[in-house]
Scaffold this active site. Structure first.
Site, PDB file in Angstrom:
ATOM      1  N   ALA A  55       1.029  -1.146  -0.143  1.00 41.16           N
ATOM      2  CA  ALA A  55      -0.150  -0.042  -0.140  1.00 41.16           C
ATOM      3  C   ALA A  55       0.882   1.330   0.072  1.00 41.16           C
ATOM      4  CB  ALA A  55      -0.907   0.053   1.161  1.00 41.16           C
ATOM      5  N   LYS A 140      -6.757   2.297   9.731  1.00 39.55           N
ATOM      6  CA  LYS A 140      -8.232   2.756   9.839  1.00 39.55           C
ATOM      7  C   LYS A 140      -8.997   2.709   8.337  1.00 39.55           C
ATOM      8  CE  LYS A 140      -7.235   6.679   7.543  1.00 39.55           C
ATOM      9  NZ  LYS A 140      -7.949   6.668   6.442  1.00 39.55           N
ATOM     10  N   ARG A 210      -9.906   4.220  -3.364  1.00 37.03           N
ATOM     11  CA  ARG A 210     -10.976   4.780  -2.120  1.00 37.03           C
ATOM     12  C   ARG A 210     -12.182   5.165  -2.766  1.00 37.03           C
ATOM     13  NH1 ARG A 210      -6.432   8.885  -0.012  1.00 37.03           N
ATOM     14  NH2 ARG A 210      -5.722   8.621  -2.109  1.00 37.03           N
ATOM     15  N   ASP A 227     -12.637   7.271   4.342  1.00 41.21           N
ATOM     16  CA  ASP A 227     -11.178   7.263   4.222  1.00 41.21           C
ATOM     17  C   ASP A 227     -10.332   8.512   5.024  1.00 41.21           C
ATOM     18  OD1 ASP A 227      -8.634   7.132   2.467  1.00 41.21           O
ATOM     19  OD2 ASP A 227      -8.782   9.315   2.176  1.00 41.21           O
TER      20      ASP A 227
END
Length: 396
Positions: A55, A140, A210, A227
């Site tokens: 990522a 998160k 996203r 996000d």
């Protein structure tokens, strides 16, 4: 007029403004520790971390902080695309590349995993990791919804593994100072709380993962609220709790749909007990817009305004203005060693794992990060989407 003086007249004021606003930021970044620790001097008992997914956030959130710690080492990475994983490992000095997530979880030389996968995959791979005997630091939002988050907590207890949500900003001195100001009663009775997190559209193009929900993949749980939004929700809850409030309700929600049931902008009007307020999440600021993370707490006696609570190690301000004009303060709070929020987060995670290995109860102070707190955050996010008429996000 000579060309030099013409340029000075035209660009001089712009340069002055740039230095005024960005000079302190550059100074803070210069003070951040950059020197890495070589593999040869890493502790033989160092916490060995594997990364599930190459990522974009991983280098900043885990690779860089780990490279500067003697007692933590990133030993392996796996990604859906093997070539991408190999390139990621080569660029960041990670010694081992696994051909799949499953292979990484089966590696006996890994103690913990960092999970920066798309949101809808957080529960699945966190659960699999804990069942494979690994501690988990999960990005998160903790999960796609409250129900998935609760399942993750259940497995954490069953497997006796550390499970932590990566709300890195909560480990910075600024977060504690924000809470302290409200707790002190200096502002008087709290009458309103507003928190906003906004990203320039330049950083979130239409094809960004996203936004990958709706017509493309409804189980990746995307959108602005999933996000940048979790930060705003978390900060709103932090400040409301400091004001003595535990219950949260959603009054009204407005949103802009970028794709079917995936928002680029959302604003939720909230009540925290008797206190009204709002939560704003946006990924569509103009190309000239800058990143914004602002929290405003209004009291009967004064107002606290915090700028950039999410990445305060770059820059931030905390301003308290009293209504009678008798007091105004602008404060900045940094870690004594100039470490980033990600360094502080990794310190907390490594300490929690160490305590767990010593059969001691992991300590999460007011910085948060507990799965219990994560469930409460997802509960508010679920309520916002439900009020909007879309229902909670779903995951795999």
């Amino acid at each position: 007029m000579p060309i030099f003086f013409r340029c000075l007249v035209i660009f001089g004021p712009l340069l002055a403004v740039f230095v005024h606003f960005f000079g302190p930021m550059a100074e803070r970044l210069w003070a951040v520790p950059w020197q890495t620790v070589s593999m040869e001097v890493k502790s033989p008992t160092a916490l060995r971390i594997g990364i599930l997914g190459a990522a974009t956030i991983a280098p900043l959130a885990i690779v860089w902080p780990a490279s500067q710690k003697v007692d933590v080492v990133v030993t392996a990475v796996a990604a859906r695309d093997l070539l991408r994983a190999e390139d990621f490992a080569r660029r960041h000095g990670i010694p081992k590349v696994h051909t799949s997530y499953e292979a990484l979880l089966s590696d006996p030389d890994i103690d913990a995993v960092y999970v920066p996968t798309p949101n809808g995959l957080h529960r699945d791979w966190s659960v699999k990791a804990m069942k494979a005997g690994k501690h988990v630091l999960c990005e998160k939002p903790f999960a796609a919804n409250k129900e998935d988050a609760a399942e993750m907590l259940k497995v954490s207890k069953e497997t006796d593994k550390v499970l932590m949500e990566a709300f890195h900003y909560r480990f910075h001195p600024l977060a504690k100072e924000m809470e302290k100001v409200v707790l002190s009663g200096k502002l008087g009775k709290i009458v309103r709380i507003d928190v906003a997190g906004e990203l320039p559209s330049l950083f979130v193009p239409d094809h960004d993962i996203r936004y990958n929900i709706g017509g493309r993949d409804p189980k990746l749980a995307g959108g602005a609220l999933m996000d940048i939004g979790p930060y705003a929700v978390n900060c709103f809850r932090l400040l409301a709790r400091a004001a003595g409030v535990q219950n949260f309700e959603v009054v009204n929600v407005t949103a802009k749909e970028k794709f079917p049931k995936v928002e680029s902008w959302l604003k939720a009007e909230m009540t925290a007990g008797h206190i009204p307020g709002s939560i704003t999440a946006s990924m569509e600021m103009s190309l000239l817009g800058i990143f914004k993370a602002r929290a405003v707490v209004q009291g009967e006696l004064g107002t606290m305004t915090v700028e950039n609570f999410i990445v305060p190690f770059v820059y931030h301000t905390l301003t308290v203005n009293m209504k009678d004009g008798s007091s105004e303060s602008v404060q900045q709070h940094y870690d004594e060693e100039h470490r980033t929020t990600y360094h502080l987060q990794l310190d907390a995670f490594a300490e929690a794992v160490q305590r767990k290995q010593q059969r001691k109860q992991p300590i999460f102070d007011s910085a948060g990060g507990t799965p219990e707190d994560a469930i409460e955050n997802m509960d508010v996010i679920d309520k916002i989407y439900t009020k909007l008429g879309w229902g909670p996000r779903v995951g795999y």
